[in-house]
Design a protein around this motif. Structure first.
Motif, PDB file in Angstrom:
ATOM      1  N   SER A 202       0.813  -1.214   0.000  1.00  0.00           N
ATOM      2  CA  SER A 202       0.000   0.000   0.000  1.00  0.00           C
ATOM      3  C   SER A 202       0.851   1.270   0.000  1.00  0.00           C
ATOM      4  CB  SER A 202      -0.942   0.008   1.216  1.00  0.00           C
ATOM      5  OG  SER A 202      -0.209  -0.139   2.421  1.00  0.00           O
ATOM      6  N   HIS A 203       2.155   1.150   0.296  1.00  0.00           N
ATOM      7  CA  HIS A 203       3.022   2.336   0.272  1.00  0.00           C
ATOM      8  C   HIS A 203       3.121   2.928  -1.136  1.00  0.00           C
ATOM      9  CE1 HIS A 203       5.603  -1.155  -0.598  1.00  0.00           C
ATOM     10  NE2 HIS A 203       6.261  -0.328  -1.390  1.00  0.00           N
ATOM     11  N   TRP A 204       2.810   2.131  -2.172  1.00  0.00           N
ATOM     12  CA  TRP A 204       2.800   2.674  -3.534  1.00  0.00           C
ATOM     13  C   TRP A 204       1.827   3.846  -3.646  1.00  0.00           C
ATOM     14  CZ3 TRP A 204       2.212  -2.844  -5.983  1.00  0.00           C
ATOM     15  CH2 TRP A 204       3.462  -3.478  -5.988  1.00  0.00           C
ATOM     16  N   LEU A 205       0.748   3.802  -2.872  1.00  0.00           N
ATOM     17  CA  LEU A 205      -0.262   4.853  -2.952  1.00  0.00           C
ATOM     18  C   LEU A 205       0.279   6.194  -2.470  1.00  0.00           C
ATOM     19  CD1 LEU A 205      -3.303   2.813  -1.573  1.00  0.00           C
ATOM     20  CD2 LEU A 205      -2.799   3.333  -3.970  1.00  0.00           C
ATOM     21  N   LEU A 206       1.330   6.163  -1.679  1.00  0.00           N
ATOM     22  CA  LEU A 206       1.893   7.391  -1.118  1.00  0.00           C
ATOM     23  C   LEU A 206       3.105   7.882  -1.893  1.00  0.00           C
ATOM     24  CD1 LEU A 206       1.643   6.493   2.680  1.00  0.00           C
ATOM     25  CD2 LEU A 206      -0.074   7.543   1.189  1.00  0.00           C
ATOM     26  N   ASN A 207       3.484   7.161  -2.945  1.00  0.00           N
ATOM     27  CA  ASN A 207       4.614   7.576  -3.786  1.00  0.00           C
ATOM     28  C   ASN A 207       4.093   8.549  -4.837  1.00  0.00           C
ATOM     29  OD1 ASN A 207       6.727   7.852  -5.628  1.00  0.00           O
ATOM     30  ND2 ASN A 207       7.345   5.712  -5.473  1.00  0.00           N
ATOM     31  N   ASP A 208       4.250   9.821  -4.569  1.00  0.00           N
ATOM     32  CA  ASP A 208       3.639  10.837  -5.421  1.00  0.00           C
ATOM     33  C   ASP A 208       4.205  10.838  -6.834  1.00  0.00           C
ATOM     34  OD1 ASP A 208       1.581  12.898  -5.196  1.00  0.00           O
ATOM     35  OD2 ASP A 208       3.166  14.289  -5.774  1.00  0.00           O
ATOM     36  N   ARG A 209       5.445  10.378  -7.008  1.00  0.00           N
ATOM     37  CA  ARG A 209       6.035  10.378  -8.340  1.00  0.00           C
ATOM     38  C   ARG A 209       5.293   9.432  -9.280  1.00  0.00           C
ATOM     39  NH1 ARG A 209       6.590  11.941 -12.093  1.00  0.00           N
ATOM     40  NH2 ARG A 209       8.306  12.163 -13.550  1.00  0.00           N
ATOM     41  N   ILE A 210       4.784   8.327  -8.745  1.00  0.00           N
ATOM     42  CA  ILE A 210       4.008   7.386  -9.569  1.00  0.00           C
ATOM     43  C   ILE A 210       2.764   8.061 -10.114  1.00  0.00           C
ATOM     44  CG2 ILE A 210       2.614   5.278  -9.505  1.00  0.00           C
ATOM     45  CD1 ILE A 210       4.570   4.154  -7.461  1.00  0.00           C
ATOM     46  N   TRP A 211       2.094   8.821  -9.259  1.00  0.00           N
ATOM     47  CA  TRP A 211       0.777   9.338  -9.620  1.00  0.00           C
ATOM     48  C   TRP A 211       0.839  10.639 -10.400  1.00  0.00           C
ATOM     49  CZ3 TRP A 211      -2.340   5.518  -9.170  1.00  0.00           C
ATOM     50  CH2 TRP A 211      -2.023   4.513  -8.249  1.00  0.00           C
ATOM     51  N   LEU A 212       1.987  11.299 -10.383  1.00  0.00           N
ATOM     52  CA  LEU A 212       2.130  12.491 -11.215  1.00  0.00           C
ATOM     53  C   LEU A 212       2.041  12.145 -12.692  1.00  0.00           C
ATOM     54  CD1 LEU A 212       4.968  14.505  -9.411  1.00  0.00           C
ATOM     55  CD2 LEU A 212       2.553  15.130  -9.626  1.00  0.00           C
ATOM     56  N   ALA A 213       2.447  10.916 -13.048  1.00  0.00           N
ATOM     57  CA  ALA A 213       2.379  10.481 -14.440  1.00  0.00           C
ATOM     58  C   ALA A 213       0.952  10.153 -14.873  1.00  0.00           C
ATOM     59  CB  ALA A 213       3.269   9.246 -14.638  1.00  0.00           C
ATOM     60  N   HIS A 214       0.017  10.158 -13.921  1.00  0.00           N
ATOM     61  CA  HIS A 214      -1.374   9.802 -14.227  1.00  0.00           C
ATOM     62  C   HIS A 214      -2.354  10.899 -13.842  1.00  0.00           C
ATOM     63  CE1 HIS A 214      -5.067   7.474 -14.460  1.00  0.00           C
ATOM     64  NE2 HIS A 214      -5.294   7.664 -13.178  1.00  0.00           N
ATOM     65  N   ARG A 215      -1.954  11.775 -12.916  1.00  0.00           N
ATOM     66  CA  ARG A 215      -2.896  12.709 -12.285  1.00  0.00           C
ATOM     67  C   ARG A 215      -3.428  13.774 -13.233  1.00  0.00           C
ATOM     68  NH1 ARG A 215      -0.193  14.481  -7.148  1.00  0.00           N
ATOM     69  NH2 ARG A 215      -0.784  12.367  -6.519  1.00  0.00           N
ATOM     70  N   TRP A 216      -2.764  14.004 -14.363  1.00  0.00           N
ATOM     71  CA  TRP A 216      -3.199  15.050 -15.281  1.00  0.00           C
ATOM     72  C   TRP A 216      -4.540  14.730 -15.929  1.00  0.00           C
ATOM     73  CZ3 TRP A 216      -4.008  13.202 -20.123  1.00  0.00           C
ATOM     74  CH2 TRP A 216      -3.360  11.998 -20.464  1.00  0.00           C
ATOM     75  N   ARG A 217      -4.956  13.466 -15.897  1.00  0.00           N
ATOM     76  CA  ARG A 217      -6.215  13.085 -16.543  1.00  0.00           C
ATOM     77  C   ARG A 217      -7.408  13.522 -15.693  1.00  0.00           C
ATOM     78  NH1 ARG A 217      -2.852   8.525 -17.366  1.00  0.00           N
ATOM     79  NH2 ARG A 217      -2.450   8.152 -19.591  1.00  0.00           N
ATOM     80  N   SER A 218      -8.480  13.939 -16.361  1.00  0.00           N
ATOM     81  CA  SER A 218      -9.740  14.212 -15.665  1.00  0.00           C
ATOM     82  C   SER A 218     -10.386  12.879 -15.293  1.00  0.00           C
ATOM     83  CB  SER A 218     -10.679  15.018 -16.556  1.00  0.00           C
ATOM     84  OG  SER A 218     -11.087  14.235 -17.669  1.00  0.00           O
ATOM     85  N   ARG A 219     -11.474  12.938 -14.525  1.00  0.00           N
ATOM     86  CA  ARG A 219     -12.167  11.714 -14.144  1.00  0.00           C
ATOM     87  C   ARG A 219     -12.659  10.960 -15.379  1.00  0.00           C
ATOM     88  NH1 ARG A 219     -14.583   9.330  -9.798  1.00  0.00           N
ATOM     89  NH2 ARG A 219     -13.799  10.969  -8.422  1.00  0.00           N
ATOM     90  N   ALA A 220     -13.229  11.684 -16.343  1.00  0.00           N
ATOM     91  CA  ALA A 220     -13.726  11.032 -17.559  1.00  0.00           C
ATOM     92  C   ALA A 220     -12.576  10.450 -18.375  1.00  0.00           C
ATOM     93  CB  ALA A 220     -14.528  12.019 -18.395  1.00  0.00           C
ATOM     94  N   GLU A 221     -11.478  11.191 -18.476  1.00  0.00           N
ATOM     95  CA  GLU A 221     -10.315  10.695 -19.217  1.00  0.00           C
ATOM     96  C   GLU A 221      -9.711   9.478 -18.538  1.00  0.00           C
ATOM     97  OE1 GLU A 221      -8.628  14.829 -21.231  1.00  0.00           O
ATOM     98  OE2 GLU A 221      -8.051  14.286 -19.179  1.00  0.00           O
ATOM     99  N   SER A 222      -9.664   9.480 -17.214  1.00  0.00           N
ATOM    100  CA  SER A 222      -9.145   8.325 -16.482  1.00  0.00           C
ATOM    101  C   SER A 222     -10.018   7.101 -16.712  1.00  0.00           C
ATOM    102  CB  SER A 222      -9.070   8.634 -14.986  1.00  0.00           C
ATOM    103  OG  SER A 222      -8.145   9.662 -14.720  1.00  0.00           O
ATOM    104  N   SER A 223     -11.322   7.324 -16.717  1.00  0.00           N
ATOM    105  CA  SER A 223     -12.251   6.219 -16.963  1.00  0.00           C
ATOM    106  C   SER A 223     -12.007   5.594 -18.329  1.00  0.00           C
ATOM    107  CB  SER A 223     -13.693   6.724 -16.857  1.00  0.00           C
ATOM    108  OG  SER A 223     -14.600   5.730 -17.272  1.00  0.00           O
ATOM    109  N   ARG A 224     -11.896   6.437 -19.358  1.00  0.00           N
ATOM    110  CA  ARG A 224     -11.651   5.915 -20.717  1.00  0.00           C
ATOM    111  C   ARG A 224     -10.281   5.252 -20.812  1.00  0.00           C
ATOM    112  NH1 ARG A 224     -14.209  10.869 -22.047  1.00  0.00           N
ATOM    113  NH2 ARG A 224     -12.188  11.883 -22.358  1.00  0.00           N
TER     114      ARG A 224
END
Length: 456
Positions: A202-224
């Protein structure tokens, strides 16, 4: 014979792709590298972020699929973002180094790769770092999501807990803010037994560098995004991952690519491969494909079901249209959400769902029909009870009257209320929990009496 079929595919292709393979001493396929002109052009245009997915077949061979990723990639279609296929001789440093070197030889744009996204089980990281020294290697959000989903199913949690975790995971993946990731981390810590919690990483969830590569997507874009990768990886598993013969699996996959890939799409980007072929067409897929899929489902309903059954199911299908959202899947169960509460779908015949419509009438509900639509499948006779098949039933009124059950109605109402109360109790503070539990305790005592041991 299988290699002959592979070579025949090259002849059929108007723009022959790159196909390199080596044969072992036993005349079996040892290594393979494949890239069409279209795939080469897509990578040349979007080389910044590379997504690597691995698919194993029954004899242990692994297919490496390279896809482009990132904010600039707006390609639609099941395999439109795939830019390379490779099967290394072995998954050791030497075999993978050779595979990456062949990829680089045919793709000069590799030097512009900034980020490479991999799955949690990707062990040969030193080889990847050596071959792409300027690129940062990160775990992909999609693979973390699939990893956690698999763990939730493996842990055999209670259904309400499993459902809460899956729903929270889906919601967090579609809005991966630091706050939402922290909430999911806290939820895992409270719901998973301490002895099993380390398995989830679960520590992966707290690694902000991982999620910066994904966070730019909106909710709809993430869904697609997640839905597109889900379909892509499922196609790879079905065509390559279930076929013992490597050559036959690749033949099936490449033939599917020829019939369904982005080569046949239209383009507003004007991409051009590095050779002198015509500009590529890679615009979003036409909605006509979706309409044809829905038409096929309607046809199967009318062909297999009685008139009244088809009438009920077509009403459910009408709700599915333009409101379907595939939120995740496991090996046997898929969660479908259609702008309402989440329900559990069991796709194996006879198909079932936890919603009221399916429980009451044992007919394909909107959630089952949504799953069929997402998988480009149609209704099969073994998905229906005998009384709903063509030629068995009389009128709609008679069927509805015979199927209605006051006991079932009460049972489902109580089950839904119990589940909702359970979720509310799990997500409140300790002080609020005590207050709400006390209220429930008083209510139960008033109905049954404090002298009874009432289990809440």
């Amino acid at each position: 014979m299988a290699l002959t079929m592979l070579n025949e595919l090259l002849i059929e292709d108007p723009n022959p792709p790159m196909l390199l393979y080596q044969i072992s001493k036993t005349a079996e396929l040892d290594t393979l590298n494949y890239q069409s002109c279209f795939m080469q052009g897509v990578f040349a245009h979007f080389p910044e972020i590379l997504f690597i997915h691995r698919t194993y077949n029954p004899v242990g061979k692994v297919l490496y699929t390279f896809l482009v990723d990132g904010p600039r990639v707006q390609l639609e279609g099941h395999l439109a973002r795939v830019v390379y296929f490779a099967i290394p001789a072995k998954e050791d440093a030497e075999g993978l180094a050779q595979m990456f070197q062949v990829f680089k030889k045919f793709n000069p744009a590799w030097e512009r790769v900034c980020t490479i996204l991999v799955d949690p089980h990707f062990l040969p990281l030193p080889t990847l770092t050596m071959e792409f020294p300027a690129a940062e290697v990160l775990l992909s959000a999609f693979h973390i999501c699939k990893f956690l989903q698999g763990k939730f199913y493996q842990l055999s949690l209670e259904q309400p807990v499993e459902r809460v975790l899956l729903t929270s995971l889906q919601s967090t993946m579609c809005s991966a803010t630091a706050g939402n990731l922290r909430k999911l981390y806290t939820l895992l810590s409270s719901c998973i037994p301490p002895a099993q919690l380390p398995e989830l990483h679960s520590h992966w969830l707290l690694n902000d560098r991982i999620w910066l590569a994904h966070r730019w997507r909106s909710r709809a874009e993430s869904s697609r995004y997640f839905q597109g990768l889900e379909v892509t990886t499922r196609v790879l598993s079905q065509l390559f991952g279930t076929t013992p013969c490597v050559e036959q699996g690749m033949t099936l996959l490449l033939r599917y690519m020829q019939q369904n890939s982005g080569d046949k799409a239209s383009s507003s980007l004007g991409l051009s491969p590095q050779n002198n072929h015509a500009p590529l067409d890679v615009s979003p897929e036409s909605p006509r494909a979706e309409q044809l899929g829905e038409a096929r489902i309607q046809h199967s309903l009318n062909a297999i079901c009685t008139g009244p059954a088809a009438q009920l199911c077509l009403g459910e299908l009408a709700v599915v249209q333009k409101s379907v959202h595939l939120i995740g899947s496991g090996s046997e169960k898929v969660n479908i959400q259609i702008l309402e509460d989440t329900h559990r779908v069991q796709p194996q015949p006879p198909a079932s769902c936890s919603c009221y419509f399916n429980q009451a009438f044992h007919l394909p509900c909107r959630h089952i029909l949504a799953l069929l639509s997402a998988r480009h499948q149609v209704l099969q006779p073994d998905m229906l009870p005998a009384q709903w098949t063509a030629g068995c039933a009389a009128s709609l009124d008679n069927i509805l009257g015979s199927k209605w059950s006051e006991t079932l109605d009460k049972h489902l109402a109580v089950a839904l209320l119990t589940e909702e109360v359970s979720q509310l109790l799990q997500h409140c503070s300790q002080e609020e929990f005590e207050r709400r539990y006390s209220t429930l305790r008083e209510l139960a005592d008033s109905w049954i009496g404090p002298y009874e041991q009432v289990q809440l």
